[in-house]
Motif scaffolding. Structure first.
Motif, PDB file in Angstrom:
ATOM      1  N   GLN A 221      64.587  72.020  37.759  1.00 13.80           N
ATOM      2  CA  GLN A 221      64.361  70.361  37.835  1.00 13.80           C
ATOM      3  C   GLN A 221      65.706  70.065  38.365  1.00 13.80           C
ATOM      4  OE1 GLN A 221      61.437  68.524  38.265  1.00 13.80           O
ATOM      5  NE2 GLN A 221      60.700  70.921  37.464  1.00 13.80           N
TER       6      GLN A 221
ATOM      7  N   SER B 162      65.208  67.668  41.514  1.00 17.26           N
ATOM      8  CA  SER B 162      64.702  66.302  41.384  1.00 17.26           C
ATOM      9  C   SER B 162      65.832  65.056  40.677  1.00 17.26           C
ATOM     10  CB  SER B 162      63.240  66.615  40.543  1.00 17.26           C
ATOM     11  OG  SER B 162      63.075  67.368  41.321  1.00 17.26           O
TER      12      SER B 162
ATOM     13  N   ILE C  80      60.090  64.148  34.179  1.00 13.73           N
ATOM     14  CA  ILE C  80      60.539  65.527  34.854  1.00 13.73           C
ATOM     15  C   ILE C  80      60.681  66.504  33.976  1.00 13.73           C
ATOM     16  CG2 ILE C  80      59.855  64.858  37.402  1.00 13.73           C
ATOM     17  CD1 ILE C  80      63.087  65.394  37.768  1.00 13.73           C
TER      18      ILE C  80
ATOM     19  N   ARG D 174      48.001  59.428  42.709  1.00 15.82           N
ATOM     20  CA  ARG D 174      47.604  60.162  44.147  1.00 15.82           C
ATOM     21  C   ARG D 174      46.233  60.033  44.673  1.00 15.82           C
ATOM     22  NH1 ARG D 174      48.685  65.093  41.424  1.00 15.82           N
ATOM     23  NH2 ARG D 174      51.148  66.027  41.807  1.00 15.82           N
TER      24      ARG D 174
ATOM     25  N   SER E 251      50.754  67.766  37.297  1.00 14.92           N
ATOM     26  CA  SER E 251      51.928  68.712  37.874  1.00 14.92           C
ATOM     27  C   SER E 251      52.937  67.679  39.475  1.00 14.92           C
ATOM     28  CB  SER E 251      52.047  69.554  38.588  1.00 14.92           C
ATOM     29  OG  SER E 251      50.082  69.193  39.310  1.00 14.92           O
ATOM     30  N   ASP E 252      53.701  68.154  39.210  1.00 20.02           N
ATOM     31  CA  ASP E 252      54.635  68.263  40.925  1.00 20.02           C
ATOM     32  C   ASP E 252      54.748  65.848  40.602  1.00 20.02           C
ATOM     33  OD1 ASP E 252      54.818  70.528  41.273  1.00 20.02           O
ATOM     34  OD2 ASP E 252      52.864  69.685  42.682  1.00 20.02           O
TER      35      ASP E 252
ATOM     36  N   ALA F 143      57.795  64.714  40.385  1.00 21.62           N
ATOM     37  CA  ALA F 143      58.995  64.869  40.696  1.00 21.62           C
ATOM     38  C   ALA F 143      58.145  63.836  42.226  1.00 21.62           C
ATOM     39  CB  ALA F 143      59.529  65.739  40.686  1.00 21.62           C
ATOM     40  N   GLU F 144      57.293  64.128  43.207  1.00 16.46           N
ATOM     41  CA  GLU F 144      57.017  64.199  44.060  1.00 16.46           C
ATOM     42  C   GLU F 144      56.216  62.502  44.430  1.00 16.46           C
ATOM     43  OE1 GLU F 144      54.990  68.089  45.861  1.00 16.46           O
ATOM     44  OE2 GLU F 144      56.800  68.710  44.782  1.00 16.46           O
ATOM     45  N   GLN F 145      56.337  62.625  42.843  1.00 16.63           N
ATOM     46  CA  GLN F 145      55.165  61.387  42.619  1.00 16.63           C
ATOM     47  C   GLN F 145      56.267  59.787  42.293  1.00 16.63           C
ATOM     48  OE1 GLN F 145      53.206  63.323  44.973  1.00 16.63           O
ATOM     49  NE2 GLN F 145      51.476  60.728  43.587  1.00 16.63           N
TER      50      GLN F 145
END
Ligand SMILES: [Zn+2]
Length: 152
Positions: A23, A26, A76, A109, A145-146, A148-150
């Motif tokens: 990570q 990120s 994260i 999301r 999950s993921d 970091a992308e949000q």
């Protein structure tokens, strides 16, 4: 020999240790380190750790973190430790704390969520641990999950 051989020690700044393995990039994005940066940064990934198996480490010279950055890192990497360094000494050390609620930090999301509408309201999630799970307070959408992308 306190892991000085692995990455250089810093005079003033912050060491983010015990980052969940994989990570570090990120974490760098959260603290605003992008390609072309002039910041002095050391990164170690997948370093053996007695407590964690493997971990990542980020050291950044001349910089301390604000609470918003620390909250993002906790999402994260809930076991990360923050070490504030002055004159090569650790003056403050703490483990990040997962907040029970986060506002305006993560994007929902669900495209139909009110937080993604044309006149959006700030996102608002309740947070639970093991694994870190976010539940949107408006539409009940869950993010596991993921994360970091949000991040906003
Ligand atoms: Zn939502």
């Amino acid at each position: 020999m306190k892991n000085g051989l692995l990455i250089r020690s810093i005079e003033h700044g912050t060491v983010i240790d015990h980052i969940t393995a994989g990570q570090a990039l990120s974490v760098m994005r959260i603290i605003g380190i992008k390609s072309g940066t002039s910041a002095v940064v050391s990164v170690a990934m997948n370093v053996p750790s007695r407590a964690m198996g493997l971990k990542d480490i980020v050291k950044i010279e001349g910089r301390e973190l604000d609470s918003r950055e620390v909250d993002k890192i906790s999402l994260i990497s809930p076991d990360a430790t923050i070490n504030i360094i002055r004159d090569y000494a650790v003056v403050s050390k703490y483990t990040v704390e997962l907040p029970s609620e986060i506002r305006g930090i993560v994007r929902c999301r669900n495209p139909n969520c009110i937080t993604n509408s044309d006149e959006p309201v700030a996102s608002d999630f309740t947070v639970t641990k093991n694994p870190v799970t976010l539940r949107c307070r408006y539409c009940d959408h869950i993010i596991v999950s993921d994360i970091a992308e949000q991040l906003i």
